[in-house]
Design an enzyme around this catalytic site. Sequence first.
Site, short mmCIF file in Angstrom:
data_model
loop_
_atom_site.label_atom_id
_atom_site.label_comp_id
_atom_site.label_asym_id
_atom_site.label_seq_id
_atom_site.Cartn_x
_atom_site.Cartn_y
_atom_site.Cartn_z
N VAL A 59 1.12 5.55 -1.25
CA VAL A 59 0.58 6.79 -1.84
C VAL A 59 1.77 7.74 -2.02
CG1 VAL A 59 -0.92 8.79 -1.40
CG2 VAL A 59 -1.69 6.50 -0.76
N VAL A 90 0.87 -1.19 0.00
CA VAL A 90 0.00 0.00 0.00
C VAL A 90 0.91 1.24 0.00
CG1 VAL A 90 -1.77 1.29 1.25
CG2 VAL A 90 -1.85 -1.22 1.20
N GLY A 150 -2.13 12.18 3.10
CA GLY A 150 -2.92 13.02 4.00
C GLY A 150 -4.22 13.51 3.40
N TYR A 201 -3.31 1.93 9.95
CA TYR A 201 -4.16 0.73 9.87
C TYR A 201 -5.08 0.62 11.09
CZ TYR A 201 -1.46 -0.61 5.82
OH TYR A 201 -0.88 -0.62 4.57
N GLY A 214 -6.64 11.25 2.31
CA GLY A 214 -7.65 10.19 2.41
C GLY A 214 -7.52 9.10 1.35
N LEU A 215 -6.48 9.21 0.49
CA LEU A 215 -6.33 8.21 -0.59
C LEU A 215 -5.98 6.84 -0.03
CD1 LEU A 215 -4.40 9.70 -3.64
CD2 LEU A 215 -6.76 8.88 -3.50
N GLY A 216 -5.06 6.81 0.94
CA GLY A 216 -4.64 5.53 1.52
C GLY A 216 -5.84 4.80 2.11
C1 LIG Z 1 0.66 4.87 4.91
C2 LIG Z 1 0.05 5.58 3.71
C3 LIG Z 1 -0.37 4.54 2.66
C4 LIG Z 1 -1.16 6.38 4.17
O1 LIG Z 1 -1.76 6.97 3.05
P1 LIG Z 1 -2.48 8.42 3.15
O2 LIG Z 1 -3.20 8.65 1.87
O3 LIG Z 1 -1.49 9.44 3.56
O4 LIG Z 1 -3.48 8.16 4.35
P2 LIG Z 1 -4.90 8.87 4.59
O5 LIG Z 1 -4.83 10.30 4.19
O6 LIG Z 1 -5.96 8.04 3.95
O7 LIG Z 1 -5.00 8.78 6.17
C5 LIG Z 1 -6.05 8.10 6.87
C6 LIG Z 1 -5.84 8.34 8.36
O8 LIG Z 1 -4.62 7.70 8.80
C7 LIG Z 1 -3.74 8.66 9.40
N1 LIG Z 1 -2.36 8.25 9.02
C8 LIG Z 1 -1.81 8.26 7.79
N2 LIG Z 1 -0.55 7.78 7.84
C9 LIG Z 1 -0.31 7.46 9.14
C10 LIG Z 1 0.81 6.91 9.83
N3 LIG Z 1 1.94 6.57 9.18
N4 LIG Z 1 0.70 6.71 11.16
C11 LIG Z 1 -0.44 7.04 11.82
N5 LIG Z 1 -1.54 7.55 11.22
C12 LIG Z 1 -1.47 7.76 9.90
C13 LIG Z 1 -4.16 9.99 8.80
O9 LIG Z 1 -3.78 11.05 9.65
C14 LIG Z 1 -5.66 9.81 8.72
O10 LIG Z 1 -6.20 10.00 10.02
P3 LIG Z 1 -7.72 10.52 10.28
O11 LIG Z 1 -8.57 9.28 10.20
O12 LIG Z 1 -7.65 11.06 11.65
O13 LIG Z 1 -8.04 11.52 9.23
C15 LIG Z 1 1.06 6.58 3.07
O14 LIG Z 1 1.49 7.47 4.07
C16 LIG Z 1 2.26 5.94 2.42
O15 LIG Z 1 2.21 5.56 1.26
N6 LIG Z 1 3.37 5.83 3.18
C17 LIG Z 1 4.61 5.27 2.63
C18 LIG Z 1 4.46 3.81 2.33
C19 LIG Z 1 4.01 3.01 3.51
O16 LIG Z 1 4.61 3.07 4.58
N7 LIG Z 1 2.95 2.21 3.28
C20 LIG Z 1 2.40 1.32 4.28
C21 LIG Z 1 2.99 -0.01 4.03
S1 LIG Z 1 2.45 -1.22 5.20
#
Ligand SMILES: CC(C)(COP(=O)(O)OP(=O)(O)OC[C@H]1O[C@@H](n2cnc3c(N)ncnc32)[C@H](O)[C@@H]1OP(=O)(O)O)[C@@H](O)C(=O)NCCC(=O)NCCS
Length: 129
Positions: free
Chosen positions: A63, A61, A69, A103, A71-73
């Site tokens: 983004v 996963v 940040g 998660y 909401g795409l994830g």
């Molecule tokens: C982890 C990842 C996929 C999240 O995607 P994103 O689009 O930024 O996440 P969202 O905007 O949908 O966030 C959803 C919620 O999770 C929170 N969140 C996002 N990343 C977070 C993190 N690393 N730790 C804690 N909370 C997190 C957001 O603040 C948001 O909170 P809310 O419900 O209070 O609004 C993205 O940061 C990413 O690609 N990171 C690098 C790769 C990675 O580590 N992937 C995970 C592999 S297991």
Amino acid sequence: MDQLRELFESGSFWAQGRNGNDLRRMLAGSQAAVTAWNQRRLVGFGRATSDGVYRAVLWDVVVTQEHQGLGLGRRIVKALLEAPPLVASERIYLMTTNSSGFYERLGFQTVESQRLMQLIHNSNPTAIK
Ligand SMILES: CC(C)(COP(=O)(O)OP(=O)(O)OC[C@H]1O[C@@H](n2cnc3c(N)ncnc32)[C@H](O)[C@@H]1OP(=O)(O)O)[C@@H](O)C(=O)NCCC(=O)NCCS
């Protein structure tokens, strides 16, 4: 496939150095895959494997940094969880190094009673063909 490789190169640490052929095989071996696009640019990805009954695992996963940040994830994971083979699976697992908080917001819980184990093959699977 080029865009997926670039997304992995810039947005992950675990999926760097993957080549187009192996990425194609990876997709063929996945039961669900979700992509997010900004016009013609791939800005988000996630995939899952599943037996469709008992167990499923989320993988890769990612983004892009500039689209985080928004909401795409969350939408990518929710779409994976709603995909037919996952919706029918009893348990969904995943492995994460830095994103457990992300998660948890989606309902996942850390499992303290189990240990992640792995066996690393030295050879690249491409060489086995
Ligand atoms: C982890 C990842 C996929 C999240 O995607 P994103 O689009 O930024 O996440 P969202 O905007 O949908 O966030 C959803 C919620 O999770 C929170 N969140 C996002 N990343 C977070 C993190 N690393 N730790 C804690 N909370 C997190 C957001 O603040 C948001 O909170 P809310 O419900 O209070 O609004 C993205 O940061 C990413 O690609 N990171 C690098 C790769 C990675 O580590 N992937 C995970 C592999 S297991």
